[in-house]
Design an enzyme around this catalytic site. Structure first.
Site, PDB file in Angstrom:
ATOM      1  N   GLY A  53       0.839  -1.190   0.000  1.00 40.24           N
ATOM      2  CA  GLY A  53       0.000   0.000   0.000  1.00 40.24           C
ATOM      3  C   GLY A  53       0.876   1.242   0.000  1.00 40.24           C
ATOM      4  O   GLY A  53       1.910   1.291   0.676  1.00 40.24           O
ATOM      5  N   GLY A 108      -0.457   4.620   0.324  1.00 37.65           N
ATOM      6  CA  GLY A 108      -1.146   5.827   0.772  1.00 37.65           C
ATOM      7  C   GLY A 108      -0.233   6.593   1.720  1.00 37.65           C
ATOM      8  O   GLY A 108       0.990   6.399   1.715  1.00 37.65           O
ATOM      9  N   GLY A 126       1.829   4.079   3.881  1.00 39.74           N
ATOM     10  CA  GLY A 126       2.758   3.247   3.115  1.00 39.74           C
ATOM     11  C   GLY A 126       3.834   4.057   2.417  1.00 39.74           C
ATOM     12  O   GLY A 126       5.023   3.709   2.476  1.00 39.74           O
ATOM     13  N   HIS A 174     -19.707   9.045   8.273  1.00 42.93           N
ATOM     14  CA  HIS A 174     -19.436  10.476   8.184  1.00 42.93           C
ATOM     15  C   HIS A 174     -20.738  11.231   7.936  1.00 42.93           C
ATOM     16  O   HIS A 174     -21.497  10.884   7.043  1.00 42.93           O
ATOM     17  CB  HIS A 174     -18.452  10.732   7.038  1.00 42.93           C
ATOM     18  CG  HIS A 174     -17.828  12.084   7.102  1.00 42.93           C
ATOM     19  ND1 HIS A 174     -18.542  13.236   6.921  1.00 42.93           N
ATOM     20  CD2 HIS A 174     -16.552  12.465   7.342  1.00 42.93           C
ATOM     21  CE1 HIS A 174     -17.716  14.273   7.045  1.00 42.93           C
ATOM     22  NE2 HIS A 174     -16.505  13.838   7.288  1.00 42.93           N
ATOM     23  N   ARG A 220     -18.161  13.300  14.621  1.00 44.81           N
ATOM     24  CA  ARG A 220     -18.889  12.723  13.491  1.00 44.81           C
ATOM     25  C   ARG A 220     -19.984  11.750  13.911  1.00 44.81           C
ATOM     26  O   ARG A 220     -21.061  11.750  13.337  1.00 44.81           O
ATOM     27  CB  ARG A 220     -17.891  12.006  12.584  1.00 44.81           C
ATOM     28  CG  ARG A 220     -16.986  12.997  11.917  1.00 44.81           C
ATOM     29  CD  ARG A 220     -15.909  12.334  11.109  1.00 44.81           C
ATOM     30  NE  ARG A 220     -15.155  13.365  10.406  1.00 44.81           N
ATOM     31  CZ  ARG A 220     -14.077  13.130   9.683  1.00 44.81           C
ATOM     32  NH1 ARG A 220     -13.617  11.897   9.552  1.00 44.81           N
ATOM     33  NH2 ARG A 220     -13.455  14.115   9.067  1.00 44.81           N
ATOM     34  N   HIS A 251     -17.330   5.943   5.940  1.00 47.64           N
ATOM     35  CA  HIS A 251     -16.202   6.761   5.531  1.00 47.64           C
ATOM     36  C   HIS A 251     -14.860   6.200   5.974  1.00 47.64           C
ATOM     37  O   HIS A 251     -13.856   6.331   5.279  1.00 47.64           O
ATOM     38  CB  HIS A 251     -16.396   8.156   6.135  1.00 47.64           C
ATOM     39  CG  HIS A 251     -15.301   9.114   5.828  1.00 47.64           C
ATOM     40  ND1 HIS A 251     -14.944   9.407   4.537  1.00 47.64           N
ATOM     41  CD2 HIS A 251     -14.477   9.838   6.617  1.00 47.64           C
ATOM     42  CE1 HIS A 251     -13.946  10.295   4.562  1.00 47.64           C
ATOM     43  NE2 HIS A 251     -13.644  10.557   5.805  1.00 47.64           N
ATOM     44  N   GLU A 283      -4.693   3.452   8.514  1.00 47.32           N
ATOM     45  CA  GLU A 283      -6.060   2.982   8.731  1.00 47.32           C
ATOM     46  C   GLU A 283      -6.116   1.462   8.867  1.00 47.32           C
ATOM     47  O   GLU A 283      -7.054   0.921   9.454  1.00 47.32           O
ATOM     48  CB  GLU A 283      -6.974   3.459   7.583  1.00 47.32           C
ATOM     49  CG  GLU A 283      -8.456   3.260   7.872  1.00 47.32           C
ATOM     50  CD  GLU A 283      -9.376   3.741   6.749  1.00 47.32           C
ATOM     51  OE1 GLU A 283      -8.887   4.429   5.829  1.00 47.32           O
ATOM     52  OE2 GLU A 283     -10.572   3.429   6.795  1.00 47.32           O
ATOM     53  N   ARG A 310     -13.239   8.278  15.151  1.00 51.20           N
ATOM     54  CA  ARG A 310     -12.090   9.108  14.810  1.00 51.20           C
ATOM     55  C   ARG A 310     -12.524  10.554  14.672  1.00 51.20           C
ATOM     56  O   ARG A 310     -13.567  10.836  14.084  1.00 51.20           O
ATOM     57  CB  ARG A 310     -11.460   8.626  13.505  1.00 51.20           C
ATOM     58  CG  ARG A 310     -10.275   9.481  13.074  1.00 51.20           C
ATOM     59  CD  ARG A 310      -9.576   8.916  11.863  1.00 51.20           C
ATOM     60  NE  ARG A 310     -10.402   8.945  10.662  1.00 51.20           N
ATOM     61  CZ  ARG A 310     -10.692  10.031   9.957  1.00 51.20           C
ATOM     62  NH1 ARG A 310     -10.255  11.211  10.342  1.00 51.20           N
ATOM     63  NH2 ARG A 310     -11.441   9.941   8.872  1.00 51.20           N
ATOM     64  N   LEU A 363      -5.136  11.629   8.497  1.00 50.80           N
ATOM     65  CA  LEU A 363      -3.911  12.017   7.795  1.00 50.80           C
ATOM     66  C   LEU A 363      -2.769  12.079   8.803  1.00 50.80           C
ATOM     67  O   LEU A 363      -1.658  11.645   8.535  1.00 50.80           O
ATOM     68  CB  LEU A 363      -4.109  13.373   7.121  1.00 50.80           C
ATOM     69  CG  LEU A 363      -5.287  13.467   6.137  1.00 50.80           C
ATOM     70  CD1 LEU A 363      -5.281  14.815   5.432  1.00 50.80           C
ATOM     71  CD2 LEU A 363      -5.221  12.359   5.111  1.00 50.80           C
TER      72      LEU A 363
END
Lengths: 254, 659
Positions: free
Chosen positions: B40, B42, B45, B266, B330, B423, B447, B457, B463
């Site tokens: 991964g 993202g 990763g 979300h 949320r 989400h 994640e 969260r 991020l």
């Protein structure tokens, strides 16, 4: 907004792999809702093909919200279709009406070989970034973020260039298959910031050299790239890239 | 196996410092002999692969997309938190830590969260140094905005494209390491199986998605950075390709799965428009800075929203939660929207939507401020609107455009219609303080792990966590393990474990292709999503969960006897890839329901209808469920529960209040 359904004729480029010749196939899809996205319409066609025992159309897509840069269809002769500043995945079917015929092709460029049907290989873009599209800083070396004030206008301009999603529409739209808009967006993003300054000259020279090596064409100021760019990357960036490149070529201290 | 979270001794402020000063190190010459696989690319990763490459390890990175830059972190919109306190508004590492623990409804591990808050500032420094173009003020310094569940402004952002800019920063660092030869990049490759030898993670079987060929890759450590599993619900804000396969294969190879039922719904997404829908689109939480959420006070009110006067509007978040208003966390905002819609106050064609309205701030906040700046003494409404609209456009322009493209409505004129959607998944592979799973040498970052967000969260924290794990945690903790691997030498891929793992993948693919049934993969995925959303979604109860488990088991049977996948193995076959992912989602879905059924309490995003306060808020059962539910795979539909008790030494759990 009034919603409606439509029947469409699709002419889609089919190509088994990079070695075999491709051709257009014609398909009919029925009952497409005006609320669907373009790719959801392709999903409907693919489901239909699978049920008929045929192979579905291979196409690249991922986020479906216009930011990952993976979708890449040439629709009725236009990269990402008819809407301005819109990726294929954000194009919606209310653009079309019952009975329309839509022609769908992959990106066409020597530096983007077809993998299958509408999916192409854009790894040349990654190699251009490898040639210099970064700031050489290792993790842990950074100073406090606010110790480096940056003029708001410069930061905003840099951000506008950094909005490039690397989809390749600029190359697909260009009759020369030039990657100048892509390269110029990255060079501008970093050249406008003080962090990018130390490697500015080498970056411009090396990224251009890699672009040429990959087989992208030259820029002849046609402007189709800017017109088709889903993120509105401006031609001003190409002007900046030319300045950066020429400056770097003649600089004694590069 | 007993769970050892390996939390260092000492006060919470000293744990990470002590750990870093005492963990084992690998010298530069030995690093070159050690290989690491990163699955991964993202934020977690890419940042890990780049940072480990910089350190001198030999890294192989894998992503299923055509380039590492496409990973779905790119779609994160609103921002990234950091305890910089640049705004002088009382922020600190402790406050960020406290907000995250409270926001997670006291189901996260204190030591990990404190470390996350501690390194948050370094992330911003690192990203700015890479050239990430964050939003700035006129003085040239960084700008901040507010996100839900906090009362300070600690969120850094780049318009509505923060994830994109952070990911491109990490991607560029990664590509630099590729150019230097420290990282080998395998795009259009997907991990199909984990290979373990003598109980240690030693490699993976990856599929080249272009040719269909299976490849064996060995390493001294494997990092799973493959993101969350929200697509188990079919409709979510995840990318179409986002999947659980890498994490699930690791789970089936022995890695425990933590809190699988903790899913984040979300509150502000574009509502479903019809059966054709393939995914849902988020409208950033940052919009709640400037948008007010409301429904009509009258049930079934079909008037144009602009024709409903102030006194006919119910700003239900401001009414119920005056202290936090539109910026409640949320889970709270999502449930409140569902409550109004279920009670018959929803809007739009489906009646499953609420309004997010910017007019007030356009006119009264920004319009007035701009008029004052420009010296306009008595601006009329049209002037106020025009001035304010430009400010909103500068902050959220791309989101407003996206909304208009999808719905065909102009959100500057008409309030947005929004509804909650899946989400993020707080659950994931269980990891200890070092981010190691229960398999030695196997790590999970971002994640894909369960660690930092508890049962809910907070916005702008994903991020932060992805980059914290990749840039600032794993480079230290992995050395503590690899220091004992310097004598291992290269791991041969002709070992029986590799042969067996590859054979398993091959036969599974053949099995799927040979079923030649009548139902498409897409259809199975949709059916799974419906079960999950209806019975393991925003509200859950014992009866529904039991039904869901039976239905999923039945679905699994049907899948393995009636799925239709065209084409062959040795070619670019996206249907076959999708089939493998959906098969794993089906198995995971069952575990999520098992976990939700086990947790007889409500906390954060996990809302069991049997456990709520009189006001309809989540009611925790701390005496019984203050633990991480960690599941061991024991065979088909068999999962064994292990508990990691959560000890709160600093923040004492209380009923969350945002009133």
């Amino acid at each position: 907004m009034e919603h409606y359904t439509m029947n469409l004729t699709l002419k889609v480029w089919r190509q088994k792999n990079n070695n075999e010749k491709g051709s257009f196939e014609t398909y009919q899809v029925k009952g497409i809702s005006s609320e669907m996205s373009f790719l959801e319409m392709i999903d409907v066609l693919n489901e239909q093909l699978i049920v008929e025992g045929k192979e579905p159309i291979a196409f690249d897509h991922d986020c479906r919200e216009g930011i990952c840069g993976m979708c890449s269809m040439h629709i009725d002769g236009r990269a990402h279709g008819p809407w301005a500043q819109t990726t294929t995945c954000q194009l919606h079917m209310r653009q079309y009406k019952d009975g329309d015929t839509i022609v769908i092709e992959p990106w066409r460029a020597a530096a983007f070989p077809v993998i299958k049907d509408l999916a192409v290989d854009r790894s040349s873009f990654d190699r251009i970034i490898q040639a210099g599209g970064y700031v050489s800083i290792n993790t842990g070396n950074a100073q406090d973020a606010n110790s480096l004030p940056i003029e708001k206008q410069k930061a905003d301009d840099s951000f506008a260039a950094a909005a490039c999603i690397g989809c390749g529409a600029c190359v697909a739209a260009c009759p020369n298959a030039s990657a100048m808009l892509f390269v110029s967006a990255k060079v501008s993003h970093l050249a406008l910031l003080p962090q990018g300054a130390p490697e500015r000259k080498e970056r411009a020279l090396n990224m251009i050299a890699q672009m040429d090596k990959e087989g992208f064409g030259s820029c002849t100021n046609i402007g189709a790239c800017e017109a088709e760019c889903p993120k509105g990357i401006s031609l001003d960036n190409i002007a900046r890239l030319n300045r950066e490149y020429i400056g770097a070529m003649f600089a004694g201290d590069k | 196996m007993s769970l050892n979270s390996k939390i260092p001794a000492g006060s919470i402020q000293e744990k990470w410092t002590t750990y870093k000063s005492t963990c084992k190190l690998v010298n530069p010459a030995n690093k070159r002999k050690i290989e690491i696989i990163v699955v991964g690319t993202g934020l977690a990763g890419a940042s890990a692969a780049a940072s480990l490459g910089e350190l001198g390890y030999k890294v192989k990175a894998f992503c299923f997309q055509d380039s590492p830059r496409r990973a779905h972190s790119i779609a994160a919109q609103g921002g990234i938190n950091a305890a910089k306190n640049y705004q002088n508004d009382g922020d600190s590492v402790y406050r960020l830590f406290y907000d995250t623990i409270k926001g997670g409804d006291y189901r996260a591990r204190e030591a990990n969260v404190y470390r996350l808050a501690e390194v948050s500032s370094n992330i911003i420094d690192q990203c700015v140094a890479q050239g990430v173009p964050f939003a700035r003020e006129y003085g040239g310094l960084l700008s901040n905005r507010s996100f839900g569940g906090t009362q300070v402004q600690r969120t850094f952002y780049a318009a509505g494209q923060t994830g994109q800019q952070l990911l491109i920063g990490a991607y560029q660092s990664l590509e630099r390491q590729v150019a230097l030869g420290n990282v080998e990049m395998y795009a259009r490759h997907e991990m199909q199986e984990l290979v373990t030898i003598d109980g240690k993670a030693r490699g993976i079987i990856a599929k080249n998605l272009v040719t269909g060929a299976l490849e064996r890759h060995s390493a001294h450590a494997v990092l799973i950075c493959s993101g969350g599993y929200g697509n188990v619900f079919y409709l979510s804000t995840n990318a179409m390709g986002s999947n659980v396969t890498a994490a699930w294969k690791a789970h089936k190879s022995g890695a425990y799965f933590g809190n699988p039922c903790f899913t984040q719904i979300h509150p502000t997404c574009i509502p479903v428009s019809g059966d054709h829908q393939s995914k849902l689109t988020l409208m950033s939480e940052s919009l709640r800075n400037d948008g007010r959420i409301w429904v009509p006070k009258k049930q079934g009110d079909t008037r144009n929203p602009n024709d409903i006067p102030e006194e006919g509007r119910d700003y239900y978040l401001e009414r119920r939660y005056p202290a936090f208003g539109n910026l409640v966390p949320r889970d709270v905002a999502s449930r409140a929207a569902k409550e109004r819609c279920d009670a018959g106050y929803g809007v739009g064609a489906s009646k499953m939507a609420v309004y997010l309205d910017f007019k007030y701030n356009i006119m009264h906040k920004y319009g007035k401020a701009e008029a004052t700046k420009q010296g306009i003494a008595h601006p009329d409404n049209a002037t106020l609107y025009a001035l304010g609209k430009e400010v909103i456009k500068a902050q959220y322009g791309n989101l407003f455009e996206m909304y208009e493209k999808i719905t065909g409505e102009n959100p500057y004129e008409v309030p947005m219609r929004i509804y909650p959607a899946v989400h993020y998944t707080m659950g994931g592979l269980w990891v200890d303080y070092e981010l190691m799973t229960t398999i030695p040498g196997l790590y999970a970052l971002g994640e894909a792990n369960f660690s930092d967000h508890g049962a809910n969260r907070l916005g702008a924290s994903a991020l932060m966590q992805g980059l914290a794990d990749g840039y600032f945690v794993i480079p230290y903790t992995i050395g503590n393990y690899l220091a004992d691997e310097i004598g291992t030498g290269a791991i041969a891929t002709d070992h029986a474990a590799f042969v067996q793992a590859e054979q398993n993948v091959q036969s599974r693919m053949e099995k799927i292709l040979n079923i030649k049934g009548a139902e498409t993969v897409e259809s199975f995925h949709k059916r799974l999503g419906k079960i999950m959303w209806d019975k393991c979604g925003m509200a859950r109860n014992e009866k529904g969960l039991k039904e869901a488990i039976a239905e999923i088991q039945q679905l699994k049977k049907e899948f393995w006897s009636n799925v239709r996948v065209p084409g062959a193995i040795n070619e670019f076959n996206t249907e076959l890839d999708k089939a493998g992912r959906v098969a794993d989602f089906i198995e995971l879905g069952e575990l999520m329901c098992v976990d939700a059924l086990n947790r007889n309490e409500s906390c954060g995003g996990h809302f069991r209808e049997e456990f709520q306060t009189e006001e309809g808020e989540a009611l925790r059962q701390d005496d019984q469920y203050s633990y991480v539910a960690t599941w061991e795979y024991k065979g088909d539909s068999e999962f064994e529960l292990h508990k990691e008790d959560l000890n709160y030494e600093i923040v004492h759990p209380s009923q969350r209040s945002y009133k």
